[in-house]
Write a protein that holds these residues in place. Structure first.
Motif, short mmCIF file in Angstrom:
data_model
loop_
_atom_site.label_atom_id
_atom_site.label_comp_id
_atom_site.label_asym_id
_atom_site.label_seq_id
_atom_site.Cartn_x
_atom_site.Cartn_y
_atom_site.Cartn_z
N PRO A 126 27.70 5.09 6.71
CA PRO A 126 28.84 4.80 5.83
C PRO A 126 29.42 6.06 5.21
CG PRO A 126 27.05 3.26 5.42
CD PRO A 126 26.50 4.30 6.35
N GLN A 127 28.58 7.03 4.87
CA GLN A 127 29.08 8.25 4.24
C GLN A 127 29.96 9.05 5.19
OE1 GLN A 127 28.72 9.13 0.99
NE2 GLN A 127 30.15 10.79 1.48
N ALA A 128 29.53 9.10 6.44
CA ALA A 128 30.34 9.80 7.45
C ALA A 128 31.69 9.11 7.63
CB ALA A 128 29.58 9.85 8.77
N PHE A 129 31.67 7.78 7.61
CA PHE A 129 32.91 7.01 7.74
C PHE A 129 33.85 7.29 6.55
CE2 PHE A 129 35.40 3.10 7.16
CZ PHE A 129 36.02 3.04 8.39
N LYS A 130 33.23 7.36 5.35
CA LYS A 130 34.01 7.64 4.14
C LYS A 130 34.63 9.03 4.21
CE LYS A 130 33.61 7.84 -0.89
NZ LYS A 130 32.69 7.75 -2.06
N ASN A 131 33.87 10.00 4.70
CA ASN A 131 34.38 11.38 4.82
C ASN A 131 35.57 11.46 5.78
OD1 ASN A 131 32.48 12.33 3.05
ND2 ASN A 131 31.02 12.93 4.65
N ILE A 132 35.49 10.71 6.89
CA ILE A 132 36.60 10.69 7.86
C ILE A 132 37.85 10.10 7.22
CG2 ILE A 132 37.41 9.65 10.02
CD1 ILE A 132 34.51 9.89 11.06
N LEU A 133 37.67 9.00 6.46
CA LEU A 133 38.81 8.36 5.81
C LEU A 133 39.48 9.29 4.80
CD1 LEU A 133 37.59 4.69 5.12
CD2 LEU A 133 39.35 5.45 6.73
N LEU A 134 38.67 9.95 3.99
CA LEU A 134 39.22 10.88 2.99
C LEU A 134 39.94 12.04 3.65
CD1 LEU A 134 36.23 10.98 0.45
CD2 LEU A 134 38.48 9.95 0.09
N ASN A 135 39.32 12.54 4.70
CA ASN A 135 39.92 13.65 5.44
C ASN A 135 41.26 13.26 6.07
OD1 ASN A 135 39.39 16.30 5.83
ND2 ASN A 135 38.35 16.05 7.79
N SER A 136 41.25 12.08 6.71
CA SER A 136 42.47 11.60 7.38
C SER A 136 43.58 11.32 6.37
CB SER A 136 42.17 10.34 8.19
OG SER A 136 41.80 9.27 7.35
N LYS A 137 43.18 10.74 5.22
CA LYS A 137 44.18 10.44 4.17
C LYS A 137 44.85 11.71 3.68
CE LYS A 137 44.73 8.38 -0.39
NZ LYS A 137 44.05 7.85 -1.59
N LYS A 138 44.02 12.74 3.45
CA LYS A 138 44.55 14.01 2.96
C LYS A 138 45.54 14.63 3.96
CE LYS A 138 43.03 18.59 1.46
NZ LYS A 138 41.85 19.49 1.30
N ASN A 139 45.14 14.67 5.22
CA ASN A 139 45.99 15.28 6.26
C ASN A 139 47.26 14.47 6.51
OD1 ASN A 139 44.49 17.60 6.86
ND2 ASN A 139 43.05 16.42 8.10
N ILE A 140 47.11 13.14 6.52
CA ILE A 140 48.28 12.28 6.74
C ILE A 140 49.27 12.40 5.59
CG2 ILE A 140 49.02 9.86 6.86
CD1 ILE A 140 46.47 9.33 8.54
N GLU A 141 48.76 12.51 4.36
CA GLU A 141 49.66 12.68 3.20
C GLU A 141 50.45 13.98 3.29
OE1 GLU A 141 47.11 12.34 -0.18
OE2 GLU A 141 47.31 10.14 -0.30
N ILE A 142 49.80 15.04 3.76
CA ILE A 142 50.49 16.34 3.92
C ILE A 142 51.62 16.22 4.95
CG2 ILE A 142 50.22 18.71 4.78
CD1 ILE A 142 47.36 18.65 3.60
N ILE A 143 51.29 15.56 6.08
CA ILE A 143 52.31 15.41 7.14
C ILE A 143 53.44 14.50 6.68
CG2 ILE A 143 52.72 14.54 9.48
CD1 ILE A 143 49.84 15.39 10.16
N ASN A 144 53.05 13.40 6.00
CA ASN A 144 54.08 12.47 5.50
C ASN A 144 55.01 13.14 4.49
OD1 ASN A 144 53.63 10.15 6.95
ND2 ASN A 144 52.09 9.35 5.54
#
Length: 333
Positions: A126-144
Protein backbone atom coordinates in the motif's frame (compact mmCIF):
# COMPACT_ATOMS: atom_id res chain seq x y z
CA UNK A 1 -21.50 64.88 -73.47
CA UNK A 2 -21.07 68.65 -73.26
CA UNK A 3 -17.49 69.66 -74.04
CA UNK A 4 -15.57 72.91 -74.06
CA UNK A 5 -16.14 73.17 -77.80
CA UNK A 6 -19.87 73.46 -77.19
CA UNK A 7 -19.56 76.43 -74.83
CA UNK A 8 -18.50 80.04 -75.25
CA UNK A 9 -18.49 82.40 -72.29
CA UNK A 10 -18.14 86.12 -72.96
CA UNK A 11 -16.02 85.51 -76.02
CA UNK A 12 -13.44 83.39 -74.16
CA UNK A 13 -12.17 80.37 -76.07
CA UNK A 14 -12.35 77.57 -73.48
CA UNK A 15 -10.24 75.29 -75.67
CA UNK A 16 -7.20 77.43 -74.84
CA UNK A 17 -5.15 76.66 -71.73
CA UNK A 18 -6.04 79.28 -69.13
CA UNK A 19 -4.21 78.33 -65.92
CA UNK A 20 -0.49 77.87 -65.35
CA UNK A 21 -0.85 74.10 -64.90
CA UNK A 22 -2.90 73.83 -68.11
CA UNK A 23 -0.25 75.79 -70.03
CA UNK A 24 2.45 73.48 -68.69
CA UNK A 25 0.43 70.33 -69.49
CA UNK A 26 -0.02 71.55 -73.07
CA UNK A 27 3.70 72.28 -73.30
CA UNK A 28 4.49 68.69 -72.26
CA UNK A 29 2.11 67.33 -74.87
CA UNK A 30 3.58 69.58 -77.59
CA UNK A 31 7.07 68.36 -76.67
CA UNK A 32 6.03 64.73 -77.12
CA UNK A 33 4.61 65.50 -80.57
CA UNK A 34 7.67 67.54 -81.52
CA UNK A 35 10.02 64.66 -80.63
CA UNK A 36 7.80 62.07 -82.30
CA UNK A 37 7.12 60.22 -79.03
CA UNK A 38 3.83 58.37 -78.55
CA UNK A 39 1.64 60.54 -76.27
CA UNK A 40 0.64 57.70 -73.94
CA UNK A 41 0.52 58.00 -70.11
CA UNK A 42 3.89 56.25 -69.59
CA UNK A 43 5.86 58.66 -71.77
CA UNK A 44 3.77 61.67 -70.75
CA UNK A 45 4.61 61.01 -67.09
CA UNK A 46 8.34 60.83 -67.85
CA UNK A 47 8.32 64.07 -69.87
CA UNK A 48 6.05 65.75 -67.31
CA UNK A 49 8.44 65.24 -64.40
CA UNK A 50 11.57 65.90 -66.47
CA UNK A 51 10.20 69.21 -67.76
CA UNK A 52 8.90 70.11 -64.31
CA UNK A 53 12.52 70.39 -63.15
CA UNK A 54 12.98 73.42 -65.44
CA UNK A 55 10.06 75.30 -63.87
CA UNK A 56 10.16 77.70 -60.91
CA UNK A 57 10.33 76.34 -57.36
CA UNK A 58 6.95 77.87 -56.55
CA UNK A 59 5.30 76.16 -59.53
CA UNK A 60 6.98 72.82 -58.77
CA UNK A 61 5.76 73.04 -55.18
CA UNK A 62 2.16 73.73 -56.23
CA UNK A 63 2.17 70.84 -58.74
CA UNK A 64 3.61 68.38 -56.21
CA UNK A 65 0.94 69.43 -53.70
CA UNK A 66 -1.73 68.54 -56.25
CA UNK A 67 -0.10 65.15 -56.91
CA UNK A 68 0.32 64.40 -53.20
CA UNK A 69 -3.29 65.33 -52.51
CA UNK A 70 -4.32 62.43 -54.75
CA UNK A 71 -1.73 59.93 -53.55
CA UNK A 72 -1.05 60.48 -49.83
CA UNK A 73 -4.30 59.12 -48.43
CA UNK A 74 -3.97 55.95 -50.48
CA UNK A 75 -0.40 55.37 -49.29
CA UNK A 76 -1.34 55.92 -45.64
CA UNK A 77 -4.30 53.54 -45.95
CA UNK A 78 -2.09 50.91 -47.63
CA UNK A 79 0.48 51.19 -44.83
CA UNK A 80 -2.16 50.81 -42.11
CA UNK A 81 -3.67 47.84 -43.91
CA UNK A 82 -0.26 46.17 -44.27
CA UNK A 83 0.49 46.73 -40.58
CA UNK A 84 -2.74 44.98 -39.63
CA UNK A 85 -1.98 42.09 -41.97
CA UNK A 86 1.46 41.68 -40.39
CA UNK A 87 -0.12 41.80 -36.93
CA UNK A 88 -2.54 39.05 -37.93
CA UNK A 89 0.33 36.93 -39.30
CA UNK A 90 2.18 37.45 -36.00
CA UNK A 91 -0.84 36.31 -33.96
CA UNK A 92 -1.32 33.30 -36.25
CA UNK A 93 2.34 32.32 -35.90
CA UNK A 94 2.13 32.56 -32.09
CA UNK A 95 -1.08 30.49 -32.13
CA UNK A 96 0.72 27.74 -34.04
CA UNK A 97 3.64 27.88 -31.58
CA UNK A 98 1.33 27.60 -28.57
CA UNK A 99 -0.57 24.75 -30.24
CA UNK A 100 2.74 22.93 -30.61
CA UNK A 101 3.48 23.49 -26.90
CA UNK A 102 0.04 22.13 -25.91
CA UNK A 103 0.53 19.12 -28.20
CA UNK A 104 3.95 18.43 -26.65
CA UNK A 105 2.56 18.74 -23.10
CA UNK A 106 -0.41 16.49 -23.96
CA UNK A 107 1.97 13.80 -25.24
CA UNK A 108 4.06 14.19 -22.12
CA UNK A 109 0.94 13.73 -19.98
CA UNK A 110 -0.01 10.65 -21.98
CA UNK A 111 3.45 9.12 -21.52
CA UNK A 112 3.41 9.87 -17.79
CA UNK A 113 0.04 8.16 -17.41
CA UNK A 114 1.33 5.06 -19.23
CA UNK A 115 4.39 5.05 -16.99
CA UNK A 116 2.32 5.27 -13.79
CA UNK A 117 -0.08 2.58 -14.95
CA UNK A 118 2.88 0.26 -15.58
CA UNK A 119 4.23 1.00 -12.09
CA UNK A 120 0.85 0.35 -10.48
CA UNK A 121 0.75 -3.14 -12.01
CA UNK A 122 3.91 -4.07 -10.10
CA UNK A 123 2.92 -2.53 -6.74
CA UNK A 124 3.31 -4.93 -3.85
CA UNK A 125 2.56 -2.72 -0.83
CA UNK A 126 0.00 0.00 0.00
CA UNK A 127 2.83 2.44 0.77
CA UNK A 128 4.37 1.95 -2.64
CA UNK A 129 0.96 2.52 -4.23
CA UNK A 130 0.54 5.71 -2.18
CA UNK A 131 3.97 6.97 -3.29
CA UNK A 132 3.09 6.41 -6.96
CA UNK A 133 -0.18 8.33 -6.55
CA UNK A 134 1.52 11.28 -4.84
CA UNK A 135 4.25 11.32 -7.43
CA UNK A 136 1.81 11.15 -10.34
CA UNK A 137 -0.41 13.85 -8.83
CA UNK A 138 2.54 16.20 -8.45
CA UNK A 139 3.79 15.68 -12.01
CA UNK A 140 0.31 15.85 -13.55
CA UNK A 141 -0.41 19.12 -11.70
CA UNK A 142 2.80 20.64 -13.11
CA UNK A 143 1.87 19.60 -16.66
CA UNK A 144 -1.74 20.73 -16.23
CA UNK A 145 -0.56 24.12 -14.99
CA UNK A 146 1.57 24.55 -18.11
CA UNK A 147 -1.30 23.44 -20.38
CA UNK A 148 -3.71 25.86 -18.65
CA UNK A 149 -1.25 28.73 -19.13
CA UNK A 150 -0.81 27.87 -22.82
CA UNK A 151 -4.58 27.58 -23.31
CA UNK A 152 -5.03 31.06 -21.82
CA UNK A 153 -2.40 32.43 -24.20
CA UNK A 154 -4.19 30.72 -27.12
CA UNK A 155 -7.50 32.21 -25.98
CA UNK A 156 -6.02 35.74 -25.81
CA UNK A 157 -4.22 35.40 -29.16
CA UNK A 158 -7.38 34.08 -30.81
CA UNK A 159 -9.42 37.03 -29.50
CA UNK A 160 -6.78 39.52 -30.73
CA UNK A 161 -6.57 37.82 -34.12
CA UNK A 162 -10.36 37.80 -34.56
CA UNK A 163 -10.45 41.55 -33.78
CA UNK A 164 -7.62 42.25 -36.23
CA UNK A 165 -9.21 40.11 -38.96
CA UNK A 166 -12.51 41.97 -38.52
CA UNK A 167 -10.64 45.27 -38.96
CA UNK A 168 -8.91 43.89 -42.06
CA UNK A 169 -12.25 42.73 -43.46
CA UNK A 170 -13.76 46.15 -42.72
CA UNK A 171 -10.91 47.88 -44.56
CA UNK A 172 -10.65 45.39 -47.43
CA UNK A 173 -11.40 46.78 -50.88
CA UNK A 174 -12.14 43.66 -52.91
CA UNK A 175 -15.30 41.62 -53.47
CA UNK A 176 -14.03 38.11 -54.20
CA UNK A 177 -17.44 36.82 -55.38
CA UNK A 178 -17.61 39.16 -58.38
CA UNK A 179 -13.99 40.25 -58.83
CA UNK A 180 -14.79 43.94 -58.26
CA UNK A 181 -14.16 46.54 -55.57
CA UNK A 182 -16.47 46.33 -52.55
CA UNK A 183 -18.87 48.87 -51.02
CA UNK A 184 -16.30 50.12 -48.47
CA UNK A 185 -13.89 51.10 -51.22
CA UNK A 186 -16.63 52.61 -53.38
CA UNK A 187 -17.83 54.85 -50.52
CA UNK A 188 -14.25 55.92 -49.84
CA UNK A 189 -13.68 56.81 -53.51
CA UNK A 190 -16.95 58.74 -53.79
CA UNK A 191 -16.03 60.68 -50.63
CA UNK A 192 -12.62 61.47 -52.12
CA UNK A 193 -14.22 62.57 -55.38
CA UNK A 194 -16.56 64.94 -53.50
CA UNK A 195 -13.46 66.49 -51.92
CA UNK A 196 -11.72 66.77 -55.30
CA UNK A 197 -14.78 68.40 -56.89
CA UNK A 198 -14.95 70.94 -54.07
CA UNK A 199 -11.32 71.82 -54.74
CA UNK A 200 -11.07 71.66 -58.53
CA UNK A 201 -14.72 72.33 -59.60
CA UNK A 202 -15.01 69.56 -62.20
CA UNK A 203 -18.04 67.32 -62.76
CA UNK A 204 -18.30 63.61 -62.00
CA UNK A 205 -21.19 61.17 -61.78
CA UNK A 206 -22.08 57.76 -60.47
CA UNK A 207 -24.59 55.12 -61.45
CA UNK A 208 -26.05 52.24 -59.46
CA UNK A 209 -27.63 49.29 -61.24
CA UNK A 210 -29.02 45.80 -60.77
CA UNK A 211 -30.97 43.27 -62.79
CA UNK A 212 -34.67 44.10 -63.02
CA UNK A 213 -37.18 42.40 -60.71
CA UNK A 214 -38.80 40.74 -63.73
CA UNK A 215 -35.52 38.96 -64.41
CA UNK A 216 -34.97 38.21 -60.71
CA UNK A 217 -38.36 36.47 -60.57
CA UNK A 218 -37.21 34.08 -63.30
CA UNK A 219 -34.21 32.99 -61.25
CA UNK A 220 -35.23 30.19 -58.91
CA UNK A 221 -31.99 29.67 -57.01
CA UNK A 222 -29.28 31.72 -55.35
CA UNK A 223 -26.73 30.06 -57.64
CA UNK A 224 -28.58 31.32 -60.75
CA UNK A 225 -28.63 34.86 -59.36
CA UNK A 226 -24.88 34.73 -58.72
CA UNK A 227 -24.26 33.46 -62.28
CA UNK A 228 -26.27 36.35 -63.77
CA UNK A 229 -24.60 38.92 -61.52
CA UNK A 230 -21.17 37.60 -62.50
CA UNK A 231 -22.21 38.05 -66.12
CA UNK A 232 -23.13 41.69 -65.31
CA UNK A 233 -19.82 42.20 -63.48
CA UNK A 234 -17.81 40.96 -66.49
CA UNK A 235 -19.59 43.36 -68.84
CA UNK A 236 -19.04 46.26 -66.42
CA UNK A 237 -15.32 45.49 -66.37
CA UNK A 238 -15.18 45.03 -70.14
CA UNK A 239 -16.87 48.35 -70.95
CA UNK A 240 -15.34 50.55 -68.25
CA UNK A 241 -12.55 53.08 -68.62
CA UNK A 242 -9.35 52.84 -66.59
CA UNK A 243 -10.49 55.78 -64.46
CA UNK A 244 -13.90 54.28 -63.60
CA UNK A 245 -14.40 52.68 -60.20
CA UNK A 246 -16.65 49.60 -60.39
CA UNK A 247 -17.92 47.92 -57.23
CA UNK A 248 -20.39 45.38 -55.93
CA UNK A 249 -22.44 47.25 -53.32
CA UNK A 250 -24.13 44.14 -51.91
CA UNK A 251 -27.20 42.02 -52.70
CA UNK A 252 -26.65 42.16 -56.45
CA UNK A 253 -26.38 45.97 -56.62
CA UNK A 254 -23.46 47.40 -58.59
CA UNK A 255 -21.98 50.88 -58.67
CA UNK A 256 -19.83 52.81 -61.15
CA UNK A 257 -18.04 56.03 -60.26
CA UNK A 258 -17.53 57.95 -63.52
CA UNK A 259 -14.86 60.56 -62.89
CA UNK A 260 -14.92 63.75 -64.97
CA UNK A 261 -18.23 62.67 -66.50
CA UNK A 262 -21.43 64.72 -66.40
CA UNK A 263 -24.98 63.37 -66.37
CA UNK A 264 -25.09 63.23 -70.17
CA UNK A 265 -22.02 61.01 -70.19
CA UNK A 266 -23.57 58.87 -67.42
CA UNK A 267 -26.75 58.49 -69.47
CA UNK A 268 -24.73 57.37 -72.50
CA UNK A 269 -22.82 54.89 -70.34
CA UNK A 270 -26.11 53.52 -68.99
CA UNK A 271 -27.57 53.10 -72.47
CA UNK A 272 -24.39 51.40 -73.73
CA UNK A 273 -24.39 48.98 -70.78
CA UNK A 274 -28.05 48.16 -71.26
CA UNK A 275 -27.54 47.45 -74.96
CA UNK A 276 -24.54 45.21 -74.34
CA UNK A 277 -26.25 43.25 -71.57
CA UNK A 278 -29.60 42.79 -73.30
CA UNK A 279 -27.94 41.81 -76.60
CA UNK A 280 -25.68 39.18 -75.01
CA UNK A 281 -26.92 35.59 -75.03
CA UNK A 282 -27.22 34.01 -71.60
CA UNK A 283 -28.46 30.54 -70.70
CA UNK A 284 -29.70 29.65 -67.23
CA UNK A 285 -30.93 26.16 -66.31
CA UNK A 286 -31.02 25.24 -70.00
CA UNK A 287 -33.16 28.20 -71.10
CA UNK A 288 -32.07 31.43 -72.78
CA UNK A 289 -32.53 34.41 -70.50
CA UNK A 290 -32.92 38.00 -71.66
CA UNK A 291 -31.23 40.10 -69.01
CA UNK A 292 -32.50 43.62 -68.39
CA UNK A 293 -31.10 46.10 -65.92
CA UNK A 294 -32.43 49.16 -64.13
CA UNK A 295 -30.26 52.16 -63.23
CA UNK A 296 -30.13 55.19 -60.96
CA UNK A 297 -27.89 58.13 -61.95
CA UNK A 298 -26.53 60.96 -59.83
CA UNK A 299 -23.97 63.64 -60.43
CA UNK A 300 -21.54 64.09 -57.52
CA UNK A 301 -22.99 67.11 -55.75
CA UNK A 302 -20.19 68.81 -53.78
CA UNK A 303 -22.53 69.93 -51.00
CA UNK A 304 -23.67 66.35 -50.26
CA UNK A 305 -21.84 63.46 -48.64
CA UNK A 306 -21.18 60.12 -50.29
CA UNK A 307 -24.01 58.30 -48.46
CA UNK A 308 -26.66 60.83 -49.54
CA UNK A 309 -25.45 60.79 -53.15
CA UNK A 310 -25.62 57.00 -53.40
CA UNK A 311 -28.98 56.87 -51.56
CA UNK A 312 -30.39 59.36 -54.07
CA UNK A 313 -29.23 57.12 -56.94
CA UNK A 314 -30.84 54.11 -55.19
CA UNK A 315 -34.17 55.94 -54.96
CA UNK A 316 -34.04 56.93 -58.63
CA UNK A 317 -33.32 53.32 -59.56
CA UNK A 318 -36.46 52.16 -57.72
CA UNK A 319 -38.48 54.91 -59.36
CA UNK A 320 -37.16 53.99 -62.79
CA UNK A 321 -38.31 50.40 -62.26
CA UNK A 322 -41.79 51.55 -61.17
CA UNK A 323 -42.07 53.66 -64.32
CA UNK A 324 -40.62 50.86 -66.50
CA UNK A 325 -37.70 53.03 -67.60
CA UNK A 326 -34.02 52.20 -68.01
CA UNK A 327 -32.86 54.97 -65.67
CA UNK A 328 -33.87 58.03 -63.65
CA UNK A 329 -31.57 60.89 -62.64
CA UNK A 330 -31.16 62.61 -59.28
CA UNK A 331 -31.82 66.30 -59.28
CA UNK A 332 -29.84 68.60 -57.02
CA UNK A 333 -32.13 70.06 -54.35
Amino acid sequence: MITKKDINVEGVDLNEASTEIEVFAKKVFDKLIEENVYPIPYYYSIYFFNMLEDESEEFKKSVMELIELEGNNELEEDLKFEQKLKQSFKYSKELVQQSAVIYKLSNMLKEKNKHYLAEVENVSTPQAFKNILLNSKKNIEIINKKITASLQIVKDLYAKNVTTLKEIEKESIFDSLYGLYNKNYFLREVKREVSQINKFKHTSSLIVLRISKDVQNKLHSEKSKIVVNRFIAKILLKTSRRTDIIAHLGEGMFGMLLKHTDRIGAMKTSERLSDMISNSAMFIEGDELEVNIVIGISEIFPEKNEIDIIDCAYKELEQAEKENQLYKICEDE
